[in-house]
Design an enzyme around this catalytic site. Structure first.
Site, PDB file in Angstrom:
ATOM      1  N   LYS A 154      33.262 -12.460  -2.768  1.00  0.00           N
ATOM      2  CA  LYS A 154      32.416 -13.647  -2.641  1.00  0.00           C
ATOM      3  C   LYS A 154      33.180 -14.871  -3.160  1.00  0.00           C
ATOM      4  O   LYS A 154      34.089 -14.681  -3.960  1.00  0.00           O
ATOM      5  CB  LYS A 154      31.107 -13.442  -3.389  1.00  0.00           C
ATOM      6  CG  LYS A 154      31.209 -13.609  -4.916  1.00  0.00           C
ATOM      7  CD  LYS A 154      29.868 -13.745  -5.556  1.00  0.00           C
ATOM      8  CE  LYS A 154      29.757 -15.036  -6.232  1.00  0.00           C
ATOM      9  NZ  LYS A 154      29.468 -15.431  -7.446  1.00  0.00           N
ATOM     10  N   LYS A 188      24.710  -2.926  -9.828  1.00  0.00           N
ATOM     11  CA  LYS A 188      24.090  -2.706 -11.139  1.00  0.00           C
ATOM     12  C   LYS A 188      22.996  -1.640 -11.038  1.00  0.00           C
ATOM     13  O   LYS A 188      22.185  -1.665 -10.129  1.00  0.00           O
ATOM     14  CB  LYS A 188      23.466  -4.020 -11.648  1.00  0.00           C
ATOM     15  CG  LYS A 188      24.498  -5.048 -12.059  1.00  0.00           C
ATOM     16  CD  LYS A 188      23.796  -6.297 -12.554  1.00  0.00           C
ATOM     17  CE  LYS A 188      24.801  -7.387 -12.858  1.00  0.00           C
ATOM     18  NZ  LYS A 188      25.599  -7.141 -14.058  1.00  0.00           N
ATOM     19  N   ASP A 242      25.930 -21.151  -5.663  1.00  0.00           N
ATOM     20  CA  ASP A 242      26.727 -20.192  -6.434  1.00  0.00           C
ATOM     21  C   ASP A 242      25.912 -18.954  -6.824  1.00  0.00           C
ATOM     22  O   ASP A 242      26.479 -17.873  -6.949  1.00  0.00           O
ATOM     23  CB  ASP A 242      27.249 -20.882  -7.705  1.00  0.00           C
ATOM     24  CG  ASP A 242      28.264 -20.035  -8.443  1.00  0.00           C
ATOM     25  OD1 ASP A 242      29.198 -19.540  -7.787  1.00  0.00           O
ATOM     26  OD2 ASP A 242      28.125 -19.853  -9.669  1.00  0.00           O
ATOM     27  N   HIS A 247      23.189 -13.561  -5.523  1.00  0.00           N
ATOM     28  CA  HIS A 247      22.530 -12.667  -6.486  1.00  0.00           C
ATOM     29  C   HIS A 247      20.995 -12.768  -6.435  1.00  0.00           C
ATOM     30  O   HIS A 247      20.291 -11.757  -6.387  1.00  0.00           O
ATOM     31  CB  HIS A 247      22.971 -12.971  -7.915  1.00  0.00           C
ATOM     32  CG  HIS A 247      24.451 -12.942  -8.110  1.00  0.00           C
ATOM     33  ND1 HIS A 247      25.288 -12.135  -7.382  1.00  0.00           N
ATOM     34  CD2 HIS A 247      25.264 -13.624  -8.958  1.00  0.00           C
ATOM     35  CE1 HIS A 247      26.535 -12.328  -7.773  1.00  0.00           C
ATOM     36  NE2 HIS A 247      26.547 -13.224  -8.727  1.00  0.00           N
TER      37      HIS A 247
HETATM   38  N1  LIG Z   1      37.545 -13.108 -11.279  1.00  0.00           N
HETATM   39  C1  LIG Z   1      36.292 -12.724 -11.130  1.00  0.00           C
HETATM   40  O1  LIG Z   1      35.614 -12.239 -12.066  1.00  0.00           O
HETATM   41  C2  LIG Z   1      35.607 -12.856  -9.797  1.00  0.00           C
HETATM   42  C3  LIG Z   1      34.243 -12.629  -9.717  1.00  0.00           C
HETATM   43  C4  LIG Z   1      33.602 -12.711  -8.481  1.00  0.00           C
HETATM   44  C5  LIG Z   1      34.337 -13.001  -7.364  1.00  0.00           C
HETATM   45  N2  LIG Z   1      35.683 -13.232  -7.437  1.00  0.00           N
HETATM   46  C6  LIG Z   1      36.425 -13.525  -6.208  1.00  0.00           C
HETATM   47  O2  LIG Z   1      37.556 -12.663  -6.143  1.00  0.00           O
HETATM   48  C7  LIG Z   1      38.655 -13.311  -5.513  1.00  0.00           C
HETATM   49  C8  LIG Z   1      39.848 -13.278  -6.454  1.00  0.00           C
HETATM   50  O3  LIG Z   1      39.499 -13.914  -7.655  1.00  0.00           O
HETATM   51  P1  LIG Z   1      40.477 -13.985  -8.914  1.00  0.00           P
HETATM   52  O4  LIG Z   1      39.673 -14.585 -10.014  1.00  0.00           O
HETATM   53  O5  LIG Z   1      41.156 -12.705  -9.154  1.00  0.00           O
HETATM   54  O6  LIG Z   1      41.554 -15.068  -8.409  1.00  0.00           O
HETATM   55  P2  LIG Z   1      43.006 -15.350  -8.997  1.00  0.00           P
HETATM   56  O7  LIG Z   1      43.102 -14.930 -10.424  1.00  0.00           O
HETATM   57  O8  LIG Z   1      43.325 -16.770  -8.636  1.00  0.00           O
HETATM   58  O9  LIG Z   1      43.915 -14.376  -8.136  1.00  0.00           O
HETATM   59  C9  LIG Z   1      44.236 -14.618  -6.809  1.00  0.00           C
HETATM   60  C10 LIG Z   1      45.281 -13.612  -6.388  1.00  0.00           C
HETATM   61  O10 LIG Z   1      45.686 -13.887  -5.048  1.00  0.00           O
HETATM   62  C11 LIG Z   1      47.092 -13.752  -4.977  1.00  0.00           C
HETATM   63  N3  LIG Z   1      47.580 -14.505  -3.827  1.00  0.00           N
HETATM   64  C12 LIG Z   1      47.400 -15.811  -3.556  1.00  0.00           C
HETATM   65  N4  LIG Z   1      47.996 -16.139  -2.388  1.00  0.00           N
HETATM   66  C13 LIG Z   1      48.558 -14.996  -1.915  1.00  0.00           C
HETATM   67  C14 LIG Z   1      49.292 -14.669  -0.764  1.00  0.00           C
HETATM   68  N5  LIG Z   1      49.567 -15.598   0.162  1.00  0.00           N
HETATM   69  N6  LIG Z   1      49.716 -13.413  -0.585  1.00  0.00           N
HETATM   70  C15 LIG Z   1      49.432 -12.451  -1.508  1.00  0.00           C
HETATM   71  N7  LIG Z   1      48.727 -12.696  -2.622  1.00  0.00           N
HETATM   72  C16 LIG Z   1      48.297 -13.952  -2.826  1.00  0.00           C
HETATM   73  C17 LIG Z   1      47.560 -14.269  -6.308  1.00  0.00           C
HETATM   74  O11 LIG Z   1      48.813 -13.765  -6.656  1.00  0.00           O
HETATM   75  P3  LIG Z   1      50.225 -14.498  -6.450  1.00  0.00           P
HETATM   76  O12 LIG Z   1      50.064 -15.910  -6.834  1.00  0.00           O
HETATM   77  O13 LIG Z   1      51.098 -13.666  -7.326  1.00  0.00           O
HETATM   78  O14 LIG Z   1      50.541 -14.303  -4.995  1.00  0.00           O
HETATM   79  C18 LIG Z   1      46.532 -13.620  -7.223  1.00  0.00           C
HETATM   80  O15 LIG Z   1      46.909 -12.296  -7.478  1.00  0.00           O
HETATM   81  C19 LIG Z   1      38.147 -14.713  -5.185  1.00  0.00           C
HETATM   82  O16 LIG Z   1      37.633 -14.713  -3.873  1.00  0.00           O
HETATM   83  C20 LIG Z   1      36.995 -14.918  -6.154  1.00  0.00           C
HETATM   84  O17 LIG Z   1      36.035 -15.843  -5.651  1.00  0.00           O
HETATM   85  C21 LIG Z   1      36.321 -13.159  -8.644  1.00  0.00           C
END
Ligand SMILES: NC(=O)c1ccc[n+]([C@@H]2O[C@H](COP(=O)([O-])OP(=O)(O)OC[C@H]3O[C@@H](n4cnc5c(N)ncnc54)[C@H](OP(=O)(O)O)[C@@H]3O)[C@@H](O)[C@H]2O)c1
Length: 499
Positions: A154, A188, A242, A247
Site C-alpha cells: 500500500k 491481525k 492514508d 484500514h
Molecule cells: N515501512 C513500513 O512499515 C511500511 C508499511 C506499510 C507499507 N509500506 C510500503 O512498502 C513499500 C516499501 O516501503 P519501505 O518503507 O521499505 O521503503 P524504503 O525503506 O524506502 O525502501 C525502498 C526499497 O526499494 C529499493 N529500490 C528503490 N528503487 C529500486 C529499483 N529501481 N530497483 C530495485 N530496488 C529499488 C530500495 O533499495 P535501493 O535504494 O538499494 O535500490 C529499498 O530497498 C512502500 O510501498 C511503502 O508504502 C511500508
C-alpha cells in the site's frame, strides 16, 4: 510426492519494510513449521552488498528468541544486486533464481515464485512490466506447479483515477488471481475474529442488523504525529486517504458484509465489494454535515502539524477525520457508521463498538444514558489493538434490596488463550500469499470502490472549502466530531470504559 520449492523474491530488499516486517514474518513462519516445503528468500535492490552483508543487516532486527531459528533459515536467504527497472539487471536476476532453485534440485517450472514489491508505489507498474517482459510472471502450462504471484504494498493509488490506472497497468502483464494487494490490518487476529464472532456463533447474527443495532463506531486512533521524517509523505495524503480508504473501510466491510457462501476469496471479497457499493457516494451537503476534518495544533512542548518537518506552511491536510457514514442496504438502512481516525491523539487503539437499541420497555427504571435519553445498556466492543479483546456490556441487578441496576461486562481477552503469542499480521499474510489464499488480500474492484467513497468526500471538501477544525495534541480530537452522534445515540467510546 515431495513438496515443491518456493522462492520469495523481495524487490526492495535494503528497505525498512523488509527488515522490520517481511524477514521476521518469513522467519516466524519457518520457526512455526508453517511452510509446506523448502523456501528460499532472494532480496533484490540496487545497493551493492553481498549475501553475507545482507544477512548481517537483517540479523539486527531478529528477536533474541528467534536467533536460533534464524541460524538455519538464513542459509536460504540470498541477496542480488539489481535495478528492478533495468532489463539487464532483471535478466541476471532470472538466471540467479534459476540457478538457486536448481541447487535445491528443482527446475524453475517446479518452483513457485512470490514477487514481493516492497518498492515505492510509483515503481510497482514499471517493475512488473520488466519482470513480465523477461518471462518471469508466466507459467506454462497454466496452472502449473511453478506458480507466479505478486504482492503489492500500500498505498494502492492516491485516488480512484490512479488506482484504476495502476490496476490497468498490472493487468496488462498478470491476471487478477496473481495479484495480492496487501492491507496488513487484515492479518491481525482480532480483525479476522470479527468474521469468527459473527459467523461461528449463532447468538450474534440474528441481532446484527438495523432492528437491533442503533449505531456502529470504528475508531483507529494513533498517538504518533508525523515526526521522524514522515511529514512530506503525509502532507500529500492526510487521514482520509492514508487510513480511511484502507484500514477503516476494511474493518467496516468485515463488520457489515453479508455472510459469504464460503471463506474462499471469491466469496468473501465479493461480499466486501457489495458493502462498499452500498456505502454510496456522499453529496456535498452530506460531506458538510456528516464529516469533520481537523489537524492538531501546538500543545505544550509539542509542535503543531504545520510546524512539523516536511509539512508545507500553507497545508490544508487533515490529521483527523470523523465520518457519519450510511450503508444503503436492507440490513443497515438507518444505522449510522461512525468512523474516526487521527494522529497525535490521547490513546493508541483500534476498536469497533456496536451499540444495541434500547429494550422495548424500561420495566426497572434503569439509569438514563445521555441526559434524558432512555436506557442503552448493551454494547459489543471488539478491541483490535493494542488490547485484543471482545467485551459485551450488560446491566445486572446490584446485590441487595430493591432493583438497582449496575453495568457490567462479559469479557474475552486474547491474552487469556493459552495458544501463545498471536502471529504478527505480516507473518500470517505472507503465509497466505505463499499458499495462494487471497481471502485476506484486496481485490482490484474492491480497492477502486473504496477510493470512490473516499474521493466523493475529498471532492466535497474541495468544492465546499471545508473548514479544518483544530485539536490539542493528546486529546481525542476536535469537539466538532461529537456532533456526529445525534439525538440519543450516545458518544464516542474512550477506548477504556467497557460500557
Ligand atoms: N515501512 C513500513 O512499515 C511500511 C508499511 C506499510 C507499507 N509500506 C510500503 O512498502 C513499500 C516499501 O516501503 P519501505 O518503507 O521499505 O521503503 P524504503 O525503506 O524506502 O525502501 C525502498 C526499497 O526499494 C529499493 N529500490 C528503490 N528503487 C529500486 C529499483 N529501481 N530497483 C530495485 N530496488 C529499488 C530500495 O533499495 P535501493 O535504494 O538499494 O535500490 C529499498 O530497498 C512502500 O510501498 C511503502 O508504502 C511500508
Amino acid at each position: 510426492m515431495e513438496p515443491n520449492l518456493t522462492q520469495i523474491v523481495i524487490i526492495g530488499a535494503s528497505g525498512d519494510l523488509t527488515a522490520r516486517k517481511l524477514i521476521p514474518g518469513l522467519l516466524g513462519n519457518d520457526i512455526a513449521g508453517a511452510f509446506d516445503g523448502p523456501v528460499q528468500v532472494v532480496g533484490v535492490s540496487r545497493t551493492a552488498m553481498s549475501t553475507e552483508e545482507w544477512r548481517g543487516e537483517l540479523e539486527e532486527w531478529i528477536d533474541e528468541d528467534a536467533l536460533e531459528g534464524w541460524a538455519s533459515f538464513k542459509e536460504g536467504v540470498h541477496y542480488h544486486v539489481a535495478d528492478a527497472l533495468e532489463e539487464e539487471g532483471v535478466e541476471r536476476l532470472k538466471e540467479r533464481l534459476d540457478a538457486l532453485c536448481e541447487e535445491e534440485g528443482f527446475g524453475p517450472r517446479e518452483t513457485g515464485r512470490l514477487f514481493y514489491l516492497a518498492l515505492k508505489p510509483s515503481l510497482f507498474a514499471p517493475a512488473v512490466k520488466i519482470l513480465s517482459e523477461q518471462g518471469m510472471l508466466a507459467c506454462l502450462p497454466d496452472p502449473c506447479a511453478g506458480w507466479r504471484r505478486l504482492v503489492v504494498e500500500k498505498p494502492f493509488g492516491v485516488d480512484l483515477e490512479s488506482a484504476e490506472a495502476l490496476n490497468r497497468s498490472l493487468l496488462e502483464y498478470v491476471r487478477e488471481e496473481q495479484i495480492y494487494r496487501i492491507d496488513h490490518y487484515l492479518g491481525k487476529e482480532t480483525v479476522q475474529n470479527i468474521i469468527a464472532l459473527r459467523f461461528q456463533n449463532a447468538i450474534f447474527e440474528p441481532l446484527w442488523n438495523n432492528k437491533h443495532i442503533e449505531s456502529v463506531e470504528i475508531t483507529v486512533a494513533e498517538t504518533v504525529g508525523v515526526e521522524g521524517g514522515r511529514g512530506a509523505y503525509y502532507d500529500e495524503s492526510g487521514a482520509l486517504r492514508d487510513m480511511v480508504q484502507n484500514h477503516v473501510l476494511q474493518v467496516l466491510a468485515l463488520v457489515a458484509m453479508e455472510p459469504p457462501n464460503s471463506m474462499r476469496a471469491v466469496d468473501v471479497r465479493g461480499e466486501k465489494v457489495k458493502v462498499f457499493r452500498a456505502l454510496g457516494l456522499m453529496t456535498d451537503e452530506e460531506v458538510e454535515r456528516d464529516v469533520v476534518r481537523a489537524r492538531y495544533v501546538e500543545t505544550g512542548d509539542h509542535v503543531g502539524y504545520l510546524e512539523e518537518e516536511g509539512v508545507s506552511s500553507d497545508s490544508h491536510t487533515e490529521t483527523y477525520v470523523a465520518i457519519r457514514a450510511k450503508i444503503h442496504n436492507w440490513r443497515w438502512s438507518g444505522v449510522p457508521f461512525l468512523l474516526r481516525t487521527g494522529k497525535a491523539l490521547e490513546r493508541r487503539y483500534t476498536e469497533v463498538v456496536l451499540r444495541f437499541r434500547t429494550p422495548p420497555l424500561d420495566l426497572l427504571n434503569g439509569p438514563p444514558v445521555g441526559g434524558n435519553c432512555s436506557l442503552r445498556p448493551n454494547a459489543l466492543r471488539i478491541q483490535i489493538q493494542p488490547e485484543e479483546s471482545v467485551r459485551l456490556g450488560l446491566l445486572v441487578k446490584e446485590p441487595g434490596a430493591g432493583m438497582v441496576m449496575r453495568p457490567t461486562t462479559l469479557k474475552f481477552d486474547y491474552d487469556d488463550l493459552e495458544a501463545g503469542d498471536t502471529a504478527p499480521a505480516y507473518q500470517r499474510l505472507l503465509l497466505d500469499a505463499v499458499e495462494g489464499n487471497a481471502t485476506l488480500f484486496i481485490r482490484g474492484d474492491e480497492v477502486e470502490e473504496a477510493w470512490r467513497f473516499v474521493d466523493a468526500i475529498h471532492d466535497g471538501w474541495e468544492r465546499n472549502g471545508a473548514p479544518l477544525a483544530e485539536y490539542d495534541i493528546g486529546t481525542m480530537g476536535p469537539d466538532e466530531a461529537d456532533g456526529l452522534f445525534r439525538g440519543c445515540e450516545g458518544v464516542w467510546g474512550d477506548g477504556v470504559s467497557d460500557v
